[in-house]
Design an enzyme around this catalytic site. Structure first.
Site, PDB file in Angstrom:
ATOM      1  CD  GLN B 188      -2.887  -1.454   0.320  1.00 52.98           C
ATOM      2  OE1 GLN B 188      -3.704  -0.700   0.403  1.00 52.98           O
ATOM      3  NE2 GLN B 188      -2.854  -2.590  -0.331  1.00 52.98           N
ATOM      4  N   GLY B 229     -11.230   2.331   5.448  1.00 54.32           N
ATOM      5  CA  GLY B 229     -10.438   1.540   4.422  1.00 54.32           C
ATOM      6  C   GLY B 229      -9.777   2.419   3.781  1.00 54.32           C
ATOM      7  CG  HIS B 230      -7.308   0.173   0.829  1.00 54.04           C
ATOM      8  ND1 HIS B 230      -6.530  -0.642   0.261  1.00 54.04           N
ATOM      9  CD2 HIS B 230      -8.454  -0.450   0.441  1.00 54.04           C
ATOM     10  CE1 HIS B 230      -6.885  -1.610  -0.320  1.00 54.04           C
ATOM     11  NE2 HIS B 230      -8.166  -1.599  -0.026  1.00 54.04           N
ATOM     12  CG  ASN B 231      -7.227   3.989  -2.298  1.00 55.58           C
ATOM     13  OD1 ASN B 231      -6.527   2.913  -1.880  1.00 55.58           O
ATOM     14  ND2 ASN B 231      -6.744   4.753  -3.024  1.00 55.58           N
TER      15      ASN B 231
END
Lengths: 316, 316, 316
Positions: B188, B229-231
């Site tokens: 990531q 969460g990511h993004n």
């Protein structure tokens, strides 16, 4: 802080004696040297009997105020209260406080941080990376596992165990919102009190009260990843299973059991010996003690089983 | 890294100019010195307009590629992307970076760790056991409570408060899976950006982006034990109550309210001023702003109340 | 500890040879130098074949005991077991243990704490504010991000990544309750074992076993804010998405997927390749592998969709 300074901060008029004010509180709990506020119609009834030196309120409520009490009239009293709360927030740490006082026979890691003004009892074990804040107190025989954080002013009883990375006394989730949708922090100037013989799991959060105390009573067992909001009260020997949560100001009686991922809304009272199955969602107060519940919306556990049987039929 | 090295790592053929590649990105965002990939049919449409120097893809998609773009053909492009992501991951810490730059008038505990390459603004308070990673930036007047972890490259704005034991920038939950059921980590390599005036509770996790940034906009309030969460993107002045969560790549507009334990699936867009009752489960995008929802599956709040009334009748 | 001492601690009579006892265990797992107990009728069947030196039990079960096994008769055997568990709990730290053994080519922050008796493999990265307890072991190439806590005796494999503020080995949620509603801690004298190539997110809690091990098998991916109770087993290459949880003693087969906020009750067995949608609530064992489920109570995913369609009709 003088009342005249407060009226200046809140940009409101001020009439009467220029008293020294030492804090803020609810209408009910405020003492003669505290300021209070009213922003929710539910609490207007408390105006007549408040002992507060002054009350932040809207124009239309001034007539309800006792004659001894100063009116601080603003357009958005909740927002004004939020602004003022900052002025009564103590510093996070205070180098001027005395060095921490440590009891007999303690094992305290040199990698723990015990802030000035903290008091640790006898026979405590405090592991690496623990933080105990200013004027916090830890009783005798208590164990704080690594990376536990105890914020300033919180009180931990005797014979408690707090597992790694749990947080006692982070700020309650409090803010005012204006008509632009912007938020203003309400400083949480209360604390958390843990009585004796309490065990708390890892990665659990117990928030400090906005005024007064969030209170966990004797012998309670709290699991991992549990959320307890500001001003909650958890009765003696209660059990909160992992990932359960209480929103602000909810009070559980003694020996209440909250199953895994169960949660309660705020400002509720739950009778002693109530049991809530996993994932229960409590949205109103429970008056009768000793019953078992399930579901969201909440219902008796038997009713919930009956409902599930009916639903199973629907798809057959 | 040269394209020839990449083709060697991925064990695939390589034709064309041997360009220097500096990173990986989505087809849409990739620049002329980046590699991209396509593993989901949803994104095939972006092939024709990508500016990427090279694209990892399966044989059957080669014809869709612009002539300026190098094809890196593999059998499992998502797995190949995962393999390659590791090569663009920066080191966790870098002693070769300059000593951290600290602003004026900061209070930083000697028990905090500020990594080389980090930049701290003026008037910050950083308590014991905080970690600020390489090339991370913290704005002015920001408070980091004990055991807060800010991973490398993350940016925290001015006037933010992050409560104890929260984590900003842990790796998003990303991996490829092969036909043996084994997983390969997707590094990531993005970051987290927190704008100004944000308050985050204790024990909350905000994951870094796989590419680009996870973004929390100005004035947002995030409670304890929240998952982002990511993004993801959280709009200005939004509110996320305790134990709520957002799966990856979901975007909330401004002033969205997520009640306690509410959650959203990934890759959704939620219109501004939407309100979700506690335990709402959002599984599709919300286009109309300003409505109130409840339940899982999600429905209008009134519909949910109606449904509960119907269900209550079922068991009478 | 001698059996005579144990009988004195439990205030019960003792007849037979005064053996040296080195620990406690279940009836099934107990060895010839361990004490066991029976407090749940489900386990009475294991009495006849136990190898335990002695068993804590109620008067009416004495006749079921093998003749070689000593009976320790008490009124509340579970409470007695809890009392005794404390005597077999190892100290939290032991200065008498050898200095920690660190492998080749490790990067270990001077602000991490590696307790005496711990063993760290080669090529590990251990960041600031990490805690690795007594006799804990960490394999090769493993990364522990800031403020990770590994409790004593836990074993972490090779090529693992554990993100910030996660806790491995906090005490399982175990206690006996007497007829006054008071709780007595059951010391959790087991550990946690993580096999190789496991990645764990931030703010996740994995509890140590009461006896034996909580086991996470090779290649598993665990997200942020996940709860894993004592004595659980998670199969190879399983996936647990954020805010999901397993109550104690539940065993997942390989490649099981738990969606976000999904949870399983305790003492269940879940077949390999089972997939659970977000918020699934698993309350009984799953024997058939490879199916997809949803809902609480749990049902096949298709059935769940059918049920939601029926419910949508109810309010039209």
């Amino acid at each position: 802080m003088k009342l005249s300074e407060i009226s200046s901060i809140l940009e409101c008029d001020f009439q009467g004696q220029d008293l020294e004010i030492i804090g803020m509180n609810t209408l009910k709990e405020a003492k003669e040297n505290e300021v209070s506020f009213v922003s929710n119609s539910k609490y207007v009834k408390d105006l007549k009997t408040t002992k507060a030196a002054a009350v932040i309120l809207s124009e239309n409520l001034v007539s309800e105020l006792p004659s001894t009490c100063v009116a601080l009239v603003t357009k958005n009293p909740y927002w004004s209260m939020a602004i003022l709360s900052k002025y009564f927030a103590p510093p996070i740490e205070e180098t001027s406080l005395p060095a921490p006082k440590i009891g007999k026979n303690c094992t305290i890691s040199p990698k723990a941080e015990i802030a000035n003004g903290a008091v640790i009892g006898d026979n405590c074990t405090i592991l690496a990376h623990v933080y105990v804040g200013a004027e916090a107190e830890v009783g005798n025989n208590t164990i704080l596992y690594p990376s536990v954080t105890i914020y300033r002013d919180c009180k931990i009883g005797n014979d408690c165990i707090i597992h790694a990375n749990s947080v006692i006394g982070s700020d309650g989730f409090g803010f005012a919102t204006n008509n632009m949708g912007e938020h203003k922090k309400i400083y949480q100037n209360g604390n958390v009190v843990l009585e004796d013989e309490i065990e708390i799991g890892s990665n659990t959060s117990i928030d400090r009260a906005v005024f007064g105390s969030t209170l966990i009573k004797k012998g309670t067992r709290i699991d991992n990843l549990v959320q307890i909001g500001h001003n909650c009260e958890v009765g003696e020997y209660s059990i909160m299973v992992s990932q359960s949560g209480l929103a602000g100001s909810t009070k559980l009686g003694r020996n209440v059991v909250m199953g895994g991922q169960a949660a309660a809304a705020g400002h509720l009272e739950v009778a002693a010996f109530s049991t809530f199955a996993a994932r229960s969602g409590i949205t109103s107060s429970i008056k009768e003690p000793g019953k078992t519940y399930a579901g969201f919306p909440l219902m008796g556990h038997r009713q919930w089983l009956k409902l599930q049987a009916k639903l199973a039929k629907l798809i057959k």
